[in-house]
Design a protein around this motif. Structure first.
Motif, mmCIF file in Angstrom:
data_model
loop_
_atom_site.group_PDB
_atom_site.id
_atom_site.type_symbol
_atom_site.label_atom_id
_atom_site.label_comp_id
_atom_site.label_asym_id
_atom_site.label_seq_id
_atom_site.Cartn_x
_atom_site.Cartn_y
_atom_site.Cartn_z
ATOM 1 N N SER B 7 3.762 -17.334 0.160
ATOM 2 C CA SER B 7 3.196 -16.674 0.969
ATOM 3 C C SER B 7 1.948 -16.479 1.222
ATOM 4 C CB SER B 7 4.038 -15.281 1.387
ATOM 5 O OG SER B 7 3.963 -14.546 0.390
ATOM 6 N N GLY B 8 1.304 -16.088 2.271
ATOM 7 C CA GLY B 8 -0.205 -16.106 2.440
ATOM 8 C C GLY B 8 -0.638 -14.805 2.114
ATOM 9 N N ALA B 9 -2.115 -14.803 2.008
ATOM 10 C CA ALA B 9 -2.753 -13.735 1.459
ATOM 11 C C ALA B 9 -2.602 -12.483 2.236
ATOM 12 C CB ALA B 9 -4.359 -14.102 1.583
ATOM 13 N N GLU B 10 -2.772 -11.398 1.369
ATOM 14 C CA GLU B 10 -2.369 -9.875 2.039
ATOM 15 C C GLU B 10 -3.553 -9.069 1.798
ATOM 16 O OE1 GLU B 10 2.374 -10.292 2.723
ATOM 17 O OE2 GLU B 10 0.508 -9.020 3.470
ATOM 18 N N VAL B 11 -4.056 -8.037 2.907
ATOM 19 C CA VAL B 11 -4.846 -6.951 2.418
ATOM 20 C C VAL B 11 -4.071 -5.857 2.874
ATOM 21 C CG1 VAL B 11 -6.820 -5.835 3.232
ATOM 22 C CG2 VAL B 11 -6.674 -8.343 3.288
ATOM 23 N N LYS B 12 -4.002 -4.888 1.887
ATOM 24 C CA LYS B 12 -3.476 -3.480 1.606
ATOM 25 C C LYS B 12 -4.327 -2.378 1.317
ATOM 26 C CE LYS B 12 0.804 -5.549 2.674
ATOM 27 N NZ LYS B 12 1.578 -5.207 3.693
ATOM 28 N N LYS B 13 -3.863 -1.331 1.757
ATOM 29 C CA LYS B 13 -4.622 -0.034 1.651
ATOM 30 C C LYS B 13 -3.868 0.401 0.310
ATOM 31 C CE LYS B 13 -6.108 1.249 6.316
ATOM 32 N NZ LYS B 13 -7.608 0.599 5.915
ATOM 33 N N PRO B 14 -4.688 1.223 -0.594
ATOM 34 C CA PRO B 14 -4.147 1.986 -1.655
ATOM 35 C C PRO B 14 -2.857 2.761 -1.276
ATOM 36 C CG PRO B 14 -6.522 2.226 -1.735
ATOM 37 C CD PRO B 14 -6.241 1.440 -0.272
ATOM 38 N N GLY B 15 -1.837 2.614 -2.166
ATOM 39 C CA GLY B 15 -0.664 3.287 -1.914
ATOM 40 C C GLY B 15 0.368 2.781 -1.185
ATOM 41 N N ALA B 16 0.102 1.466 -0.442
ATOM 42 C CA ALA B 16 1.049 0.787 0.120
ATOM 43 C C ALA B 16 1.959 -0.142 -0.486
ATOM 44 C CB ALA B 16 0.199 -0.183 1.224
ATOM 45 N N SER B 17 2.748 -0.926 0.022
ATOM 46 C CA SER B 17 3.457 -1.764 -0.911
ATOM 47 C C SER B 17 3.203 -3.354 -0.366
ATOM 48 C CB SER B 17 4.721 -1.727 -0.651
ATOM 49 O OG SER B 17 5.253 -0.544 -1.166
ATOM 50 N N VAL B 18 3.453 -4.436 -1.140
ATOM 51 C CA VAL B 18 3.223 -5.732 -0.903
ATOM 52 C C VAL B 18 4.499 -6.592 -1.426
ATOM 53 C CG1 VAL B 18 2.033 -6.453 -2.932
ATOM 54 C CG2 VAL B 18 1.567 -7.804 -0.709
ATOM 55 N N LYS B 19 4.974 -7.413 -0.515
ATOM 56 C CA LYS B 19 6.067 -8.363 -0.976
ATOM 57 C C LYS B 19 5.431 -9.575 -0.805
ATOM 58 C CE LYS B 19 11.061 -8.555 -0.597
ATOM 59 N NZ LYS B 19 12.347 -8.020 -0.063
ATOM 60 N N THR B 78 14.357 -18.743 -2.369
ATOM 61 C CA THR B 78 13.233 -18.068 -2.239
ATOM 62 C C THR B 78 13.369 -16.948 -3.310
ATOM 63 O OG1 THR B 78 12.832 -18.900 -0.059
ATOM 64 C CG2 THR B 78 11.698 -16.906 -0.675
ATOM 65 N N ALA B 79 12.283 -16.752 -3.909
ATOM 66 C CA ALA B 79 12.205 -15.439 -4.836
ATOM 67 C C ALA B 79 11.102 -14.509 -4.271
ATOM 68 C CB ALA B 79 11.832 -15.924 -6.428
ATOM 69 N N TYR B 80 11.207 -13.301 -4.391
ATOM 70 C CA TYR B 80 10.316 -12.295 -4.026
ATOM 71 C C TYR B 80 9.995 -11.507 -4.981
ATOM 72 C CZ TYR B 80 12.539 -13.818 0.603
ATOM 73 O OH TYR B 80 12.808 -14.362 1.754
ATOM 74 N N MET B 81 8.709 -10.936 -4.896
ATOM 75 C CA MET B 81 8.246 -9.950 -5.764
ATOM 76 C C MET B 81 7.460 -8.857 -4.999
ATOM 77 S SD MET B 81 5.182 -8.495 -7.240
ATOM 78 C CE MET B 81 4.037 -9.437 -6.442
ATOM 79 N N GLU B 82 7.957 -7.809 -4.912
ATOM 80 C CA GLU B 82 7.433 -6.681 -4.297
ATOM 81 C C GLU B 82 6.757 -5.727 -5.355
ATOM 82 O OE1 GLU B 82 10.406 -3.736 -2.482
ATOM 83 O OE2 GLU B 82 8.934 -3.029 -0.997
ATOM 84 N N LEU B 83 5.436 -5.269 -5.139
ATOM 85 C CA LEU B 83 4.806 -4.278 -5.783
ATOM 86 C C LEU B 83 4.459 -3.076 -4.953
ATOM 87 C CD1 LEU B 83 3.555 -3.921 -8.682
ATOM 88 C CD2 LEU B 83 1.409 -4.848 -7.767
ATOM 89 N N ARG B 84 4.771 -1.753 -5.594
ATOM 90 C CA ARG B 84 4.472 -0.569 -4.687
ATOM 91 C C ARG B 84 3.495 0.361 -5.277
ATOM 92 N NH1 ARG B 84 9.599 -1.872 -5.926
ATOM 93 N NH2 ARG B 84 9.746 -0.259 -7.571
#
Lengths: 107, 117
Positions: B7-19, B78-84
């Motif tokens: 999947s494409g690039a992500e911009v997240k704030k500190p404390g958020a999660s990304v998948k 599809t595989a997923y990786m979530e980081l919190r």
């Protein structure tokens, strides 16, 4: 955890040169050692697996050797497309740690 | 041909999660595992963990335990990786790779995750 140490960290060489990169494991990993090539902005590419097996499609100028704790990647005659960063990785136990990389630059 | 597309690039704030997703094609998805590796800007490669696409077994790097979850959807290969609880030092390119016996090949194209306030 197993620590992987590559040397040198960087290397300048010319087209046609023979180049050797070494990788040392902090404990014996048998032949569970892989080598990857990474070019800027690209994903790593598998070159050598199980210490000495050449991945399909990889030129025969690349070769790997070693077992236990000491390993080498040799490029027999450098080509312009070989200038990149090279990483070793152990797959003997988790975490599957990588070496810090060796940046191969044009002299 | 065997391919992993992320999947494409992500911009997240500190404390958020990304998948991040990793869609496999060209092989039997459940016959291999998927490993995740990240690379901070200008740095080396860091193994994050592995998931079996066959039975969902996982093995995570100790430093990420409790913050990372790897999953698969066999119906879509599809595989997923979530980081919190993202931190600035989680800024990196995240790669998935097919794990064949004990080596990684091929790799996905990478997904840049930027953590910034």
């Amino acid at each position: 955890d197993i620590q992987m140490t590559q040397s040198p960290s960087s290397l300048s060489a010319s087209v046609g040169d023979r180049v050797t990169i070494t990788c040392r494991a902090s404990q014996s990993i048998s032949s569970y050692l892989n080598w990857y090539q990474q070019k800027p902005g690209k994903a790593p590419k598998l070159l050598i697996y199980a210490a000495s097996s050449l991945q399909s499609g990889v030129p025969s100028r690349f070769s790997g050797s070693g077992s236990g704790t000491d390993f080498t990647l040799t490029i027999s005659s450098l080509q312009p497309e070989d200038f990149a960063t090279y990483y070793c990785q152990q797959s003997y136990s988790t975490p599957h740690s990588f070496g810090q990389g060796t940046k191969l630059e044009i002299k | 041909q065997v391919q992993l597309v992320q999947s494409g690039a992500e911009v997240k704030k500190p404390g958020a999660s990304v998948k991040v997703s990793c869609k496999a094609s060209g092989y039997t998805f459940t016959s291999y595992g998927i490993s995740w590796v990240r690379q901070a800007p200008g740095q080396g490669l860091e193994w994050m963990g592995w998931i079996s696409a066959y039975n969902g077994n996982t093995n995570y790097a100790q430093k990420l335990q409790g913050r990372v979850t790897m999953t698969t959807d066999t119906s879509t290969s599809t595989a997923y990786m979530e980081l919190r609880s993202l931190r600035s030092d989680d800024t990196a390119v995240y790669y998935c790779a097919r794990e064949a016996i004990s080596w990684f090949d091929p790799w996905g194209q990478g997904t840049l995750v930027t953590v910034s306030s």
